[in-house]
Design a protein around this motif. Structure first.
Motif, mmCIF file in Angstrom:
data_model
loop_
_atom_site.group_PDB
_atom_site.id
_atom_site.type_symbol
_atom_site.label_atom_id
_atom_site.label_comp_id
_atom_site.label_asym_id
_atom_site.label_seq_id
_atom_site.Cartn_x
_atom_site.Cartn_y
_atom_site.Cartn_z
ATOM 1 N N PHE A 157 0.822 -1.209 0.000
ATOM 2 C CA PHE A 157 0.000 0.000 0.000
ATOM 3 C C PHE A 157 0.860 1.265 0.000
ATOM 4 O O PHE A 157 0.509 2.257 -0.660
ATOM 5 C CB PHE A 157 -0.954 -0.015 1.189
ATOM 6 C CG PHE A 157 -1.996 -1.086 1.106
ATOM 7 C CD1 PHE A 157 -2.920 -1.083 0.076
ATOM 8 C CD2 PHE A 157 -2.054 -2.107 2.040
ATOM 9 C CE1 PHE A 157 -3.893 -2.070 -0.017
ATOM 10 C CE2 PHE A 157 -3.014 -3.103 1.955
ATOM 11 C CZ PHE A 157 -3.931 -3.078 0.917
ATOM 12 N N MET A 158 1.972 1.232 0.737
ATOM 13 C CA MET A 158 2.864 2.392 0.708
ATOM 14 C C MET A 158 3.468 2.582 -0.674
ATOM 15 O O MET A 158 3.644 3.719 -1.153
ATOM 16 C CB MET A 158 3.981 2.225 1.744
ATOM 17 C CG MET A 158 3.548 2.461 3.174
ATOM 18 S SD MET A 158 4.960 2.438 4.307
ATOM 19 C CE MET A 158 4.148 2.855 5.855
ATOM 20 N N GLY A 159 3.807 1.466 -1.336
ATOM 21 C CA GLY A 159 4.367 1.561 -2.678
ATOM 22 C C GLY A 159 3.390 2.166 -3.667
ATOM 23 O O GLY A 159 3.774 2.951 -4.545
ATOM 24 N N ILE A 160 2.118 1.809 -3.522
ATOM 25 C CA ILE A 160 1.092 2.390 -4.400
ATOM 26 C C ILE A 160 0.943 3.886 -4.138
ATOM 27 O O ILE A 160 0.901 4.705 -5.066
ATOM 28 C CB ILE A 160 -0.251 1.665 -4.189
ATOM 29 C CG1 ILE A 160 -0.152 0.217 -4.685
ATOM 30 C CG2 ILE A 160 -1.369 2.397 -4.914
ATOM 31 C CD1 ILE A 160 -1.401 -0.595 -4.427
ATOM 32 N N ASP A 161 0.883 4.259 -2.862
ATOM 33 C CA ASP A 161 0.719 5.676 -2.522
ATOM 34 C C ASP A 161 1.933 6.502 -2.928
ATOM 35 O O ASP A 161 1.805 7.680 -3.285
ATOM 36 C CB ASP A 161 0.474 5.830 -1.024
ATOM 37 C CG ASP A 161 -0.890 5.291 -0.602
ATOM 38 O OD1 ASP A 161 -1.777 5.217 -1.467
ATOM 39 O OD2 ASP A 161 -1.049 4.935 0.575
ATOM 40 N N ALA A 162 3.124 5.897 -2.831
ATOM 41 C CA ALA A 162 4.350 6.654 -3.105
ATOM 42 C C ALA A 162 4.445 7.098 -4.550
ATOM 43 O O ALA A 162 5.105 8.100 -4.856
ATOM 44 C CB ALA A 162 5.574 5.807 -2.746
ATOM 45 N N PHE A 165 2.710 10.421 -4.549
ATOM 46 C CA PHE A 165 2.837 11.248 -3.359
ATOM 47 C C PHE A 165 3.538 12.579 -3.607
ATOM 48 O O PHE A 165 3.148 13.603 -3.013
ATOM 49 C CB PHE A 165 3.553 10.482 -2.244
ATOM 50 C CG PHE A 165 3.428 11.128 -0.903
ATOM 51 C CD1 PHE A 165 2.311 10.911 -0.115
ATOM 52 C CD2 PHE A 165 4.416 11.977 -0.425
ATOM 53 C CE1 PHE A 165 2.178 11.519 1.118
ATOM 54 C CE2 PHE A 165 4.286 12.590 0.808
ATOM 55 C CZ PHE A 165 3.164 12.356 1.578
ATOM 56 N N PRO A 166 4.572 12.646 -4.464
ATOM 57 C CA PRO A 166 5.211 13.955 -4.691
ATOM 58 C C PRO A 166 4.241 15.016 -5.186
ATOM 59 O O PRO A 166 4.334 16.181 -4.782
ATOM 60 C CB PRO A 166 6.282 13.622 -5.743
ATOM 61 C CG PRO A 166 6.602 12.198 -5.522
ATOM 62 C CD PRO A 166 5.304 11.556 -5.135
ATOM 63 N N GLY A 356 9.400 14.559 -8.886
ATOM 64 C CA GLY A 356 10.106 13.307 -8.620
ATOM 65 C C GLY A 356 11.368 13.449 -7.832
ATOM 66 O O GLY A 356 12.121 12.505 -7.685
ATOM 67 N N ASP A 357 11.677 14.638 -7.337
ATOM 68 C CA ASP A 357 12.883 14.812 -6.546
ATOM 69 C C ASP A 357 12.790 14.045 -5.248
ATOM 70 O O ASP A 357 11.718 13.859 -4.702
ATOM 71 C CB ASP A 357 13.099 16.302 -6.260
ATOM 72 C CG ASP A 357 14.528 16.574 -5.785
ATOM 73 O OD1 ASP A 357 14.789 16.322 -4.602
ATOM 74 O OD2 ASP A 357 15.337 17.012 -6.604
ATOM 75 N N VAL A 363 7.272 10.290 2.623
ATOM 76 C CA VAL A 363 6.582 9.145 3.179
ATOM 77 C C VAL A 363 5.849 8.417 2.072
ATOM 78 O O VAL A 363 5.699 8.890 0.964
ATOM 79 C CB VAL A 363 5.565 9.595 4.261
ATOM 80 C CG1 VAL A 363 6.249 10.189 5.450
ATOM 81 C CG2 VAL A 363 4.560 10.573 3.678
ATOM 82 N N GLY A 364 5.299 7.206 2.494
ATOM 83 C CA GLY A 364 4.489 6.435 1.592
ATOM 84 C C GLY A 364 5.255 5.753 0.519
ATOM 85 O O GLY A 364 4.731 5.372 -0.493
#
Length: 364
Positions: A157-162, A165-166, A356-357, A363-364
């Protein structure tokens, strides 16, 4: 009219104590969750690189998830296999340990140390207890991987949100620039810390394995893995890593081998971990040497062995949320900084960063 400063301090201290008690109560959940967050941050440069090369966002996120899960499973398997080998090896040294104890008993008796004093000292020193302590520590780390399904789910789930996220962070920066800047600093510092500690840890581990092979110490790759893991533990990681191979050297080949192990580890530690790494880590994460040690003590008490390994990232997150996110308390960060002061090199605001920096993905 505001509350007196003393009352504010007392209220803040009480809230901190209650928060710490709550974190300790849910350590089995908070520790693995934060580990998943750190791993997500660690693998985020790979995901961004793939996206910049033209890969679809979902495919880049999938590859990053595969990489981080493969790493997680590899570490868990290595720890499990090493513990099994260690448990099978220890019984073979019981007789040798008894002989060494007898020799030490005779030498001390020849130098006038009484029998009662000797017995009291020997009762406190037990080979089994020392290695039980080591196995307990490694087992505590391995226990983190006991619920791999939970960690993998959180990573998923964190990978999906990340992936997006930027963009969300840049939008949030318009309303809360200080908070987003603090979170960006947390991600940036954590990434630098992971890179620096991993590079130095691999160098130290390879040197240690080479020395152990030359000295014919059993399970050299296990102790290399321990050296790599303990490199993430500030200040005392060296002492944790040197005791097991030194004792095995004593039991397997005698006092001279044990002294060679300690000498080799000490030289490697002094050059790499004492002279070079603390300066680089301090500049990378902005924490003083004293604070890194206190972080180790606090988070190890709060979350166990995993807290010791994640002490620096955990302190960086607390620093970001409590100090860097508020301009009125940001001056405290300058006092506890281990590197260059923010005034010497002003950080870029998240809203000014290109898509993308690293700093734009805390997080996420």
């Amino acid at each position: 009219m505001g509350l007196p400063r003393g009352v504010v301090v007392l209220l803040g201290t009480g809230a901190a104590v209650l928060t710490a008690a709550g974190v300790r109560s849910f350590a089995e959940i908070i520790g693995p969750t934060f580990l998943a967050l750190v791993l997500t941050i660690a693998v985020s440069p790979l995901r961004r690189l793939l996206i910049r090369r033209g890969m679809r966002v979902w495919l880049a996120a999938l590859i990053a998830l595969v990489v981080v899960n493969a790493f997680l499973l590899a570490v868990a398997a290595a720890l499990a296999l090493s513990l099994a080998k260690l448990a099978g090896l220890l019984p073979a040294y019981q007789d040798k340990f008894a002989e060494l104890v007898a020799d030490v008993r005779g030498w001390l008796a020849d130098h006038g140390i009484g029998q009662e004093q000797l017995e009291a000292a020997l009762q406190k020193f037990d080979l089994g207890k020392l290695f039980d302590l080591l196995q307990s520590w490694l087992g505590g780390l391995l226990g983190v991987f006991g619920d791999l399904a939970f960690i993998i789910a959180v990573l998923f789930f964190m990978g999906i949100d990340a992936a997006h996220f930027p963009d969300r962070l840049r939008e949030a920066a318009r309303a809360r620039p200080d908070v987003t800047s603090a979170l960006s600093g947390f991600a940036r510092s954590t990434t630098r810390y992971l890179i620096v500690s991993t590079v130095f840890g691999l160098i130290v581990a390879l040197f240690d394995v080479g020395v152990l092979y030359l000295l014919d110490i059993p399970l050299p790759w296990l102790w290399g893995l321990v050296a790599l893991i303990t490199n993430y533990i500030p200040n005392i990681g060296f002492f944790i890593g040197v005791i097991p191979p030194a004792l095995l050297g004593l039991l397997d080949s005698g006092w001279a081998t044990m002294l060679w192990v300690i000498l080799a580890y000490s030289v490697i530690n002094f050059i790499i971990q004492s002279l070079i790494q603390p300066k680089v880590v301090g500049d990378a994460v902005g924490l003083s040497t004293t604070l890194t040690f206190l972080s180790l003590v606090f988070w190890a008490w709060l979350l166990g062995p995993l807290g010791a390994v994640l002490a620096i990232p955990l302190s960086l997150l607390v620093k970001a949320l409590l100090l860097d996110a508020d301009r009125s308390t940001r001056w405290i960060s300058d006092l506890i900084s281990g590197g260059q002061l923010p005034g010497d090199a002003p950080p870029a605001k998240p809203a000014e960063l290109p898509p993308g920096d690293v700093a734009a993905e805390p997080v996420g």
